[in-house]
Design a protein around this motif. Sequence first.
Motif, PDB file in Angstrom:
ATOM      1  N   ILE A  93      40.777   5.766  69.838  1.00 36.91           N
ATOM      2  CA  ILE A  93      39.435   5.999  69.838  1.00 36.91           C
ATOM      3  C   ILE A  93      39.339   7.534  70.368  1.00 36.91           C
ATOM      4  O   ILE A  93      38.205   8.119  69.843  1.00 36.91           O
ATOM      5  CB  ILE A  93      38.930   5.334  71.007  1.00 36.91           C
ATOM      6  CG1 ILE A  93      38.778   3.688  70.545  1.00 36.91           C
ATOM      7  CG2 ILE A  93      37.327   5.463  71.340  1.00 36.91           C
ATOM      8  CD1 ILE A  93      38.159   3.305  69.355  1.00 36.91           C
ATOM      9  N   ALA A 113      37.184  10.470  68.749  1.00 34.57           N
ATOM     10  CA  ALA A 113      36.130  11.414  69.429  1.00 34.57           C
ATOM     11  C   ALA A 113      36.573  12.969  69.215  1.00 34.57           C
ATOM     12  O   ALA A 113      35.698  13.532  69.192  1.00 34.57           O
ATOM     13  CB  ALA A 113      36.299  10.907  70.807  1.00 34.57           C
ATOM     14  N   SER A 143      29.122   6.616  63.065  1.00 30.72           N
ATOM     15  CA  SER A 143      29.586   5.725  64.241  1.00 30.72           C
ATOM     16  C   SER A 143      30.678   6.542  64.831  1.00 30.72           C
ATOM     17  O   SER A 143      31.008   6.445  65.937  1.00 30.72           O
ATOM     18  CB  SER A 143      29.905   4.283  63.582  1.00 30.72           C
ATOM     19  OG  SER A 143      28.948   3.547  63.217  1.00 30.72           O
ATOM     20  N   THR A 180      31.305   8.767  68.730  1.00 29.13           N
ATOM     21  CA  THR A 180      32.323   8.423  69.458  1.00 29.13           C
ATOM     22  C   THR A 180      32.295   9.142  70.548  1.00 29.13           C
ATOM     23  O   THR A 180      32.351   8.915  71.631  1.00 29.13           O
ATOM     24  CB  THR A 180      33.619   8.072  68.629  1.00 29.13           C
ATOM     25  OG1 THR A 180      33.559   7.196  67.913  1.00 29.13           O
ATOM     26  CG2 THR A 180      34.651   7.704  69.742  1.00 29.13           C
ATOM     27  N   THR A 207      29.654   9.017  73.283  1.00 31.75           N
ATOM     28  CA  THR A 207      29.547   7.995  73.680  1.00 31.75           C
ATOM     29  C   THR A 207      30.596   7.855  74.941  1.00 31.75           C
ATOM     30  O   THR A 207      30.582   7.589  76.005  1.00 31.75           O
ATOM     31  CB  THR A 207      29.537   6.847  72.821  1.00 31.75           C
ATOM     32  OG1 THR A 207      28.681   6.740  71.882  1.00 31.75           O
ATOM     33  CG2 THR A 207      29.643   5.436  73.686  1.00 31.75           C
ATOM     34  N   ASP A 220      24.469   8.093  69.951  1.00 29.56           N
ATOM     35  CA  ASP A 220      25.592   7.396  70.437  1.00 29.56           C
ATOM     36  C   ASP A 220      25.528   6.103  69.783  1.00 29.56           C
ATOM     37  O   ASP A 220      24.665   5.714  68.999  1.00 29.56           O
ATOM     38  CB  ASP A 220      25.509   7.225  71.614  1.00 29.56           C
ATOM     39  CG  ASP A 220      24.296   6.610  72.541  1.00 29.56           C
ATOM     40  OD1 ASP A 220      23.654   6.270  71.770  1.00 29.56           O
ATOM     41  OD2 ASP A 220      24.609   6.255  73.725  1.00 29.56           O
ATOM     42  N   TRP A 221      26.495   5.285  70.230  1.00 28.22           N
ATOM     43  CA  TRP A 221      26.833   4.000  69.532  1.00 28.22           C
ATOM     44  C   TRP A 221      25.572   2.946  69.745  1.00 28.22           C
ATOM     45  O   TRP A 221      25.163   2.291  69.293  1.00 28.22           O
ATOM     46  CB  TRP A 221      27.906   3.239  70.103  1.00 28.22           C
ATOM     47  CG  TRP A 221      29.206   3.856  69.687  1.00 28.22           C
ATOM     48  CD1 TRP A 221      29.255   4.629  68.267  1.00 28.22           C
ATOM     49  CD2 TRP A 221      30.386   3.758  70.180  1.00 28.22           C
ATOM     50  NE1 TRP A 221      30.682   4.987  68.219  1.00 28.22           N
ATOM     51  CE2 TRP A 221      31.386   4.582  69.268  1.00 28.22           C
ATOM     52  CE3 TRP A 221      30.866   3.172  71.210  1.00 28.22           C
ATOM     53  CZ2 TRP A 221      32.694   4.717  69.767  1.00 28.22           C
ATOM     54  CZ3 TRP A 221      32.323   3.200  71.534  1.00 28.22           C
ATOM     55  CH2 TRP A 221      33.196   4.061  70.922  1.00 28.22           C
ATOM     56  N   LEU A 249      33.427  -0.695  67.553  1.00 31.27           N
ATOM     57  CA  LEU A 249      33.935   0.471  68.212  1.00 31.27           C
ATOM     58  C   LEU A 249      33.686   0.204  69.515  1.00 31.27           C
ATOM     59  O   LEU A 249      34.593   0.478  70.606  1.00 31.27           O
ATOM     60  CB  LEU A 249      33.294   1.835  67.805  1.00 31.27           C
ATOM     61  CG  LEU A 249      33.746   2.266  66.536  1.00 31.27           C
ATOM     62  CD1 LEU A 249      33.030   3.682  66.115  1.00 31.27           C
ATOM     63  CD2 LEU A 249      35.059   2.638  66.394  1.00 31.27           C
ATOM     64  N   THR A 274      36.964  -0.280  72.116  1.00 31.12           N
ATOM     65  CA  THR A 274      37.277   0.546  73.290  1.00 31.12           C
ATOM     66  C   THR A 274      37.220  -0.149  74.601  1.00 31.12           C
ATOM     67  O   THR A 274      38.001  -0.061  75.347  1.00 31.12           O
ATOM     68  CB  THR A 274      36.042   1.690  73.213  1.00 31.12           C
ATOM     69  OG1 THR A 274      35.903   2.235  72.134  1.00 31.12           O
ATOM     70  CG2 THR A 274      36.149   2.727  74.597  1.00 31.12           C
TER      71      THR A 274
END
Length: 560
Positions: free
Chosen positions: A24, A28, A68, A72, A75, A224-225, A250, A254
């Motif tokens: 993740i 990012a 998405s 990352t 977020t 963001d998500w 995601l 995470t």
Amino acid sequence: MSPRSRPRRRNPGLVLGLALLGGIVLVAALAPILFTERAAVLGPRFAAPSSGHWLGTDAAGHDVLLRSLVATRLTLLMTVGATAMSVVFGVVLGTGVWLVRPRVREVCLRVIDAMVAFPGLLLALVVAAVLGAGGSSAVIAIGLSGIPYFARLTANLAAKVSQQEYVSTAGLLGVSRTRIAIRHMLPNMAEPLLVLTASTFAATLTAISALSFVGLGVQSPSYDWGKLLNEALPSLLADRPFQMVGPAFLIVLTGLGAVLIGDGLAAAANPRGHTAPGRSATPPAAQEATGEQLADVRDLWIHAGDTPLVKGISFGIGPGEIVGIVGESGSGKTLTAMSLARLLPDGLTSMASRMAFGDLDLRRPVPPALMAEAVSLIYQDPGSTFNPALRMGTQLTEVLRTHKRLGRREAARRILDALRVVHLTRPEQRMKQHPHELSGGMRQRAMIAAALSVEPRLIIADEPTTALDVTVQAEILRELKRVNREFGASIMFISHDIGVVRALCDRVLVMYRGEIVEEIAAAELTVETARHPYTRALLEATPDIDASWTPPRTKEHSHG
């Protein structure tokens, strides 16, 4: 298999968690660089998943998967910021309440309880509404809402740790409150705090996304998500759920990685779970006290509120004398000794017409450095004497570095010499080990060595052999007798075993219900010569297997 060759246990949960969260973090770092422009390209609206758009497109024609991935970074940054705020301020607050005065502590604890009673998400919504919609407002709101929970857990953990003997000893040695918190309290709270940090990270991720989902978080053109989920809501109602798959997947991935890492780190933080690899001078004799009495106590009272626990007792300890205090549990033996060491528990008060140690008036504040050099303590349970999170060398050298101002190497040399004096085997290796890697006898010998290292005039031994088997008990008693004979240190020996006290001590004080009911020479401590009925009852209840045993004549080496 030796400790050095013993393989480390694998932690598959930690490995999996690191792999998930590492992936993740990699996304990012790279996705905004690689896909930001492509994610902004407009295509057909509400396109179904295809080779060109794996998760389809949204209402504006953006590629859902690319957006998405790009979301990352923002977020994660928001989640890390809010989690750090909750953890740092919560831990500082929860630990700090146990380093202040009892009255201030009670007020702080009640405030924390009141804050915890208020729902965290509702508090976050209120803060976000007050600060206005935006990513920064969401971070502050979620961070503030998590502080009370961390503070309460930390306060509960600190309450237990602060009562441990190694914390009391650090206080007696004059270690600053900040250093006590950092070196002695926080390492022993690491396991639950790490688990809570990981679960808080996962909960914060959900909360941050929730605020963005309801419009109080990230605002356009940023996303963001949570905002992506908000934009996908119409598609869900229109039977196009694939638009929510990317951000939802995601978030779950995470959170799972964070929880697995927390569990793994908690296991790794526990020193009991693995085994560490593995100018000399004899400590000089203790200083001579001025006057006939080294310690002189007159009319000592100890109260718990209005209830007297120790009732006007008086006694003295001469230079080089071993004085025993015997009595059943609750008779006031330990409280008497702790009042002399100025280590009474919170809630208890003491007063005396005289309480002097040499030239020191113990009724008034005494500099910790002077107390550390005057009195050393050997506690009852060798298992709780030392901080389980620190290696033995770190703890044994602390008093020398704090009060003697010795460097790390010089302090280590002094302690190694003291460990050899008490016949602890392989002292260099013991210094590198954690307390749980030593036997009870080894830990107690190490405690005696630490007591000797500051050249104390008085050693208070609070039932130092109770938790040991009989063979090790005899070895420890021999060491105490030899220390008294060779170094001239006076000893206050507390025990409920009148037979041991009679063999070790010069003079005995018998306590019953907070009073000294009899003071007698140890050689005369027999049923025939004892005057008080309680003393005779104690003697009659004590098996007399070998009344002629004398500790110092026995061979003075052992494997501990």
